[in-house]
Design a protein around this motif. Structure first.
Motif, PDB file in Angstrom:
ATOM      1  N   LYS A  53      53.495 -10.154  52.306  1.00  0.00           N
ATOM      2  CA  LYS A  53      54.404  -9.613  53.319  1.00  0.00           C
ATOM      3  C   LYS A  53      54.563 -10.603  54.480  1.00  0.00           C
ATOM      4  N   GLN A  54      53.488 -11.313  54.800  1.00  0.00           N
ATOM      5  CA  GLN A  54      53.543 -12.321  55.860  1.00  0.00           C
ATOM      6  C   GLN A  54      54.265 -13.587  55.401  1.00  0.00           C
ATOM      7  N   LEU A  55      54.006 -14.007  54.172  1.00  0.00           N
ATOM      8  CA  LEU A  55      54.509 -15.296  53.679  1.00  0.00           C
ATOM      9  C   LEU A  55      55.953 -15.237  53.184  1.00  0.00           C
ATOM     10  N   GLN A  56      56.336 -14.115  52.574  1.00  0.00           N
ATOM     11  CA  GLN A  56      57.689 -13.908  52.044  1.00  0.00           C
ATOM     12  C   GLN A  56      58.188 -15.079  51.181  1.00  0.00           C
ATOM     13  N   PRO A  57      57.470 -15.423  50.113  1.00  0.00           N
ATOM     14  CA  PRO A  57      57.987 -16.455  49.200  1.00  0.00           C
ATOM     15  C   PRO A  57      59.250 -15.966  48.497  1.00  0.00           C
ATOM     16  N   GLY A  58      60.123 -16.904  48.166  1.00  0.00           N
ATOM     17  CA  GLY A  58      61.360 -16.548  47.476  1.00  0.00           C
ATOM     18  C   GLY A  58      61.171 -16.406  45.977  1.00  0.00           C
ATOM     19  N   LEU A  59      60.130 -17.065  45.438  1.00  0.00           N
ATOM     20  CA  LEU A  59      59.809 -17.006  44.016  1.00  0.00           C
ATOM     21  C   LEU A  59      58.316 -16.758  43.874  1.00  0.00           C
ATOM     22  N   ILE A  60      57.946 -15.747  43.074  1.00  0.00           N
ATOM     23  CA  ILE A  60      56.540 -15.433  42.834  1.00  0.00           C
ATOM     24  C   ILE A  60      56.289 -15.435  41.334  1.00  0.00           C
ATOM     25  N   ILE A  61      55.296 -16.214  40.913  1.00  0.00           N
ATOM     26  CA  ILE A  61      54.868 -16.246  39.517  1.00  0.00           C
ATOM     27  C   ILE A  61      53.567 -15.453  39.440  1.00  0.00           C
ATOM     28  N   GLU A  62      53.585 -14.338  38.752  1.00  0.00           N
ATOM     29  CA  GLU A  62      52.383 -13.518  38.590  1.00  0.00           C
ATOM     30  C   GLU A  62      51.775 -13.814  37.224  1.00  0.00           C
ATOM     31  N   ILE A  74      53.586  -6.320  44.551  1.00  0.00           N
ATOM     32  CA  ILE A  74      54.348  -7.495  44.968  1.00  0.00           C
ATOM     33  C   ILE A  74      55.758  -7.094  45.389  1.00  0.00           C
ATOM     34  N   GLU A  75      56.352  -6.185  44.634  1.00  0.00           N
ATOM     35  CA  GLU A  75      57.707  -5.715  44.972  1.00  0.00           C
ATOM     36  C   GLU A  75      57.745  -5.004  46.315  1.00  0.00           C
ATOM     37  N   GLN A  76      56.687  -4.269  46.635  1.00  0.00           N
ATOM     38  CA  GLN A  76      56.648  -3.563  47.919  1.00  0.00           C
ATOM     39  C   GLN A  76      56.582  -4.547  49.081  1.00  0.00           C
ATOM     40  N   ALA A  77      55.865  -5.657  48.875  1.00  0.00           N
ATOM     41  CA  ALA A  77      55.709  -6.642  49.938  1.00  0.00           C
ATOM     42  C   ALA A  77      56.914  -7.568  50.051  1.00  0.00           C
ATOM     43  N   CYS A  78      57.495  -7.923  48.907  1.00  0.00           N
ATOM     44  CA  CYS A  78      58.585  -8.912  48.863  1.00  0.00           C
ATOM     45  C   CYS A  78      59.726  -8.406  47.988  1.00  0.00           C
ATOM     46  N   PRO A  79      60.466  -7.410  48.452  1.00  0.00           N
ATOM     47  CA  PRO A  79      61.496  -6.796  47.605  1.00  0.00           C
ATOM     48  C   PRO A  79      62.627  -7.740  47.218  1.00  0.00           C
ATOM     49  N   GLU A 114      63.686 -24.560  35.500  1.00  0.00           N
ATOM     50  CA  GLU A 114      64.935 -23.911  35.923  1.00  0.00           C
ATOM     51  C   GLU A 114      64.811 -23.204  37.274  1.00  0.00           C
ATOM     52  N   TYR A 115      63.586 -23.092  37.797  1.00  0.00           N
ATOM     53  CA  TYR A 115      63.365 -22.315  39.020  1.00  0.00           C
ATOM     54  C   TYR A 115      63.325 -23.200  40.264  1.00  0.00           C
ATOM     55  N   ASP A 116      63.787 -22.632  41.378  1.00  0.00           N
ATOM     56  CA  ASP A 116      63.701 -23.302  42.674  1.00  0.00           C
ATOM     57  C   ASP A 116      62.311 -23.040  43.252  1.00  0.00           C
ATOM     58  N   LYS A 117      61.495 -24.059  43.353  1.00  0.00           N
ATOM     59  CA  LYS A 117      60.106 -23.907  43.783  1.00  0.00           C
ATOM     60  C   LYS A 117      59.899 -24.212  45.268  1.00  0.00           C
ATOM     61  N   ALA A 118      60.986 -24.400  46.015  1.00  0.00           N
ATOM     62  CA  ALA A 118      60.876 -24.805  47.417  1.00  0.00           C
ATOM     63  C   ALA A 118      60.075 -23.802  48.245  1.00  0.00           C
ATOM     64  N   ASN A 119      60.220 -22.528  47.953  1.00  0.00           N
ATOM     65  CA  ASN A 119      59.479 -21.484  48.674  1.00  0.00           C
ATOM     66  C   ASN A 119      58.868 -20.547  47.640  1.00  0.00           C
TER      67      ASN A 119
END
Length: 259
Positions: A53-62, A74-79, A114-119
């Motif tokens: 919730k603090q970091l708000q990454p744009g892409l998350i690999i679980e 994860i969805e609750q923190a970063c919808p 294929e993924y944007d890993k910048a954030n």
């Protein structure tokens, strides 16, 4: 090495953590899987939710989905985050997100070009060798991660960052400690600790919500054997989630230095 390791600074304070707990409990009360045996319980569910919730990454690999509760959290923190869920066995899912992409492969075998890993951030809850995972994520272009299974010396089923910092090596608890034939055996060494210090820009262990006198393994929860940050809440605080306190395993967040 019996000390608490911290490298770099995180963008939150202990007060931020404590002040977010009431909101988390409301979120956690709506979790889809009440009995998440084998998966995250309250101490790490809160850590995962709060830090994301603090970091708000744009892409998350679980990596390591189990029943799917972590995905929901994860969805609750970063919808708004793009979410990729990996597991070598997805048949155990009880919660499946309509917003996530599911891949039934190990992290090491997935092409992320294929993924944007910048954030981006990798969330590892897969009980694998953390040194190997760090090497793999760097090769694949990621630089931030959270490790849920960060077990201390002599505990747990994987080679963790905490063990590396301690110079402890790894052998399964049930196996002979000096047997190099043990699956995954790593001899005690200082090389991995030195390499971690060279590679990491940030390393942060999330504090426990509550700290009990004894560990889940039945011995004293002291800083000699289990170096741990002070808990978020005092020993006399009553809380309905306190009975999950022993599910704490030093969950950590890290960032690699820029190449």
């Amino acid at each position: 090495m019996n000390e608490i390791i911290e490298i770099g600074d995180v963008p939150w304070t202990l007060s931020d953590i404590a002040n977010s707990y009431t909101e988390f409990k409301h979120v956690y009360s709506q979790r889809p899987i009440v009995d998440n045996a084998g998966g995250m319980k309250a101490p790490h569910a809160f850590a995962c939710w709060f830090m994301l919730k603090q970091l708000q990454p744009g892409l998350i690999i679980e990596s390591g989905v189990w029943k799917g509760q972590g995905t929901w959290l994860i969805e609750q923190a970063c919808p708004d985050a793009e979410l990729v869920c990996l597991d070598i066995n997805l048949r155990r899912l009880q919660y499946r997100s309509s917003n996530a992409r599911y891949i039934e492969k190990d992290f090491s075998l997935v092409n992320f070009s294929e993924y944007d890993k910048a954030n981006s951030l990798c969330f590892f809850d897969d009980h694998q060798n953390a040194l190997t995972r760090l090497q793999q994520m760097k090769w694949k272009g990621f630089n931030a991660a959270m490790f849920e299974d960060n077990y201390p010396k002599r505990r747990g089923d994987c080679y963790s960052l905490k063990k590396m910092f301690g110079g402890d090596g790894f052998a399964l608890e049930t196996a002979e400690q000096d047997s190099a034939q043990t699956a995954g055996y790593i001899e005690p060494n200082t090389t991995h600790r030195e390499e971690l210090y060279q590679a990491l820009a940030l390393y942060y262990e999330f504090p426990p919500l509550f700290k009990e006198p004894m560990t889940r393994w039945g011995d004293s929860w002291d800083n000699t054997h289990y170096p741990t940050k002070p808990p978020v809440f005092a020993a006399n605080v009553e809380d309905e989630l306190r009975d999950e306190a022993l599910h704490y395993t030093w969950m950590c967040y890290l960032k690699l230095k820029a190449a």
